[in-house]
Design an enzyme around this catalytic site. Structure first.
Site, short mmCIF file in Angstrom:
data_model
loop_
_atom_site.label_atom_id
_atom_site.label_comp_id
_atom_site.label_asym_id
_atom_site.label_seq_id
_atom_site.Cartn_x
_atom_site.Cartn_y
_atom_site.Cartn_z
N LYS A 202 0.85 -1.19 0.00
CA LYS A 202 0.00 0.00 0.00
C LYS A 202 0.89 1.24 0.00
O LYS A 202 1.85 1.32 0.76
CB LYS A 202 -0.91 0.02 1.22
CG LYS A 202 -1.87 1.22 1.25
CD LYS A 202 -2.65 1.26 2.54
CE LYS A 202 -3.62 2.45 2.57
NZ LYS A 202 -4.30 2.57 3.88
N ASP A 333 -12.70 0.11 4.98
CA ASP A 333 -11.87 0.86 5.93
C ASP A 333 -12.33 0.59 7.37
O ASP A 333 -12.17 1.47 8.24
CB ASP A 333 -11.88 2.36 5.65
CG ASP A 333 -10.51 3.02 5.88
OD1 ASP A 333 -9.59 2.30 6.33
OD2 ASP A 333 -10.39 4.22 5.63
#
Length: 426
Positions: A202, A333
């Site tokens: 990421k 998330d």
């Protein structure tokens, strides 16, 4: 006893007994019409057959038949953006960074269980969980979804992963992020994460809400840095890169740099959409967190203001990307949003213009494609892992029902039921 534990945080043994789930509304993750009186045969942790009950094959000796009483039979869902190390609310990185790593690991265990019991059988953790969390699930030490881990987000100094406030020269929390600047430093940093067992990488392509010294429309890593990272990751058995990218400029840098997915994408515009359609880049819009209001009593004032503003930006831009056909994979998330509420994302996708079937595909077969696991999970087809969910009612007419964990009646991973509210597999 063939079922996994539904109340104890220990792993289930592999089931030696073939299972037939029948008399259900079969939504197999391939996008076709649902099959009424559908059935799925599971043996040795794999789907052996799925289809209309009237066409079922001869059952293996000792098969246990489970009547799901007309409820939906679906593939196990895939959440492509979670943070098991984060608490599920306003994120205080200073507090998280000061916490002993062992305590963070213990605290993540019930969150992982909640996630599985919500219907998520595979999750991609994009910062906080490490290779030990993944192995603990694989080895049966913890109950949770199958994990892919990024370990920590790569960020430039002053970017979304730099949680130092103002002129503080302290070290940023290595659990959630690692700092790198310039192409050479990015090479070293990504190789270090791969050495530590990262399944994916990421990167911070823009600033963010919870980082104190930037804004979500500030650029993070630039195109050359992102391209360096994606090329090195691809050279390690095709590993993929996810980009935290909220502002327009960073979205473009990320897509041009070759990322597999844009996470959040709140300021996505037609130029970025055209490029994503051309390259097949996925959007993971994380609408669950975009629809979770910050707590003004817990969030810092600067974070509260950013959060409220960018929630509104997301609600303006994401529906247009969906309308234009950008590929969408489900991500929530959770960790910033509340753990165990993952399937609320499906209703938010529908509110943004997707059909209920499209939202289900975003959480199953499309998510599996993004993760490079479509050959194993995402649909109920012969030869694939027997990850499945039994959910109350018909989600095609009431997609929001899936977002309530009490409507997720049974969750099986690799053919083993872990949650079984109604005792179907008892």
């Amino acid at each position: 006893m063939i079922t996994g534990p539904t109340n104890e945080a220990t792993a289930a043994p592999a089931s030696a007994v073939p299972l037939l789930f029948h008399n259900g509304l079969l939504i197999d993750g391939r996008g076709g019409e649902p099959v009424r009186d559908g059935a799925v045969l599971v043996e040795d942790g794999l789907v052996r057959w799925a289809g209309p009950g009237a066409e079922r094959p001869e059952l293996p000796a000792g098969t246990r038949e489970m009547d799901v009483r007309g409820d939906a039979i679906l593939p196990g869902f895939i959440d492509c953006h979670v943070h098991m190390a984060a608490p599920g609310g306003a994120l205080d990185h200073a507090q998280l960074g000061a916490m002993p790593r062992s305590l963070r690991t213990f605290l993540s265990a019930p969150r992982m269980r909640q996630t599985l019991f919500a219907g998520v059988t595979t999750a991609r953790d994009l910062g906080g969980a490490d290779a030990g969390h993944r192995k603990a699930v694989d080895d049966g030490l913890l109950v949770g979804p199958r994990l892919l881990v990024a370990i920590a987000m790569l960020s430039p100094t002053g970017g979304h992963g730099d949680f130092r406030a103002g002129t503080d020269d302290g070290v940023t929390d290595p659990t959630m992020s690692r700092l790198a600047d310039g192409v050479d430093d990015c090479r070293r940093a990504v190789r270090d994460l791969l050495r530590k067992g990262a399944d994916c990488i990421k990167v911070a392509a823009t600033g963010g809400v919870w980082s104190p010294t930037d804004q979500p429309d500030d650029d993070g890593f630039l195109e050359d840095e992102i391209r360096t990272i994606t090329e090195i990751a691809a050279g390690h058995r095709g590993k993929r890169v996810a980009a935290h990218a909220q502002g327009r400029g960073g979205i473009l840098n990320a897509v041009r740099g070759g990322v597999a997915s844009v996470e959040h994408g709140y300021e996505i515009d037609d130029e970025a959409i055209d490029l994503m359609l051309e390259r097949g880049t996925f959007l993971v819009p994380t609408l669950t967190t975009a629809n979770t209001d910050p707590d003004p009593l817990k969030a810092a004032s600067w974070a509260y203001a950013k959060k409220k503003h960018w929630q509104a930006v997301a609600r303006r831009h994401i529906p247009h990307a969906i309308e234009r056909g950008v590929r969408v994979a489900m991500g929530t998330d959770c960790g910033i949003a509340e753990h165990g509420t993952n399937l609320r994302e499906l209703a938010y996708l529908v509110e943004s213009g997707m059909t209920p079937m499209g939202a289900i595909l975003a959480g199953t077969s499309e998510a599996a494609e993004l993760l490079g696991l479509a050959h194993e999970i995402g649909t109920l087809e012969p030869g694939k892992r027997a990850d499945l969910v039994i959910a109350r009612g018909n989600p095609l007419t009431d997609i929001a029902s899936l977002g309530k964990p009490e409507n997720v009646l049974l969750v099986a991973k690799d053919g083993v039921p872990y949650k079984d509210t109604d005792g179907l597999a008892a």
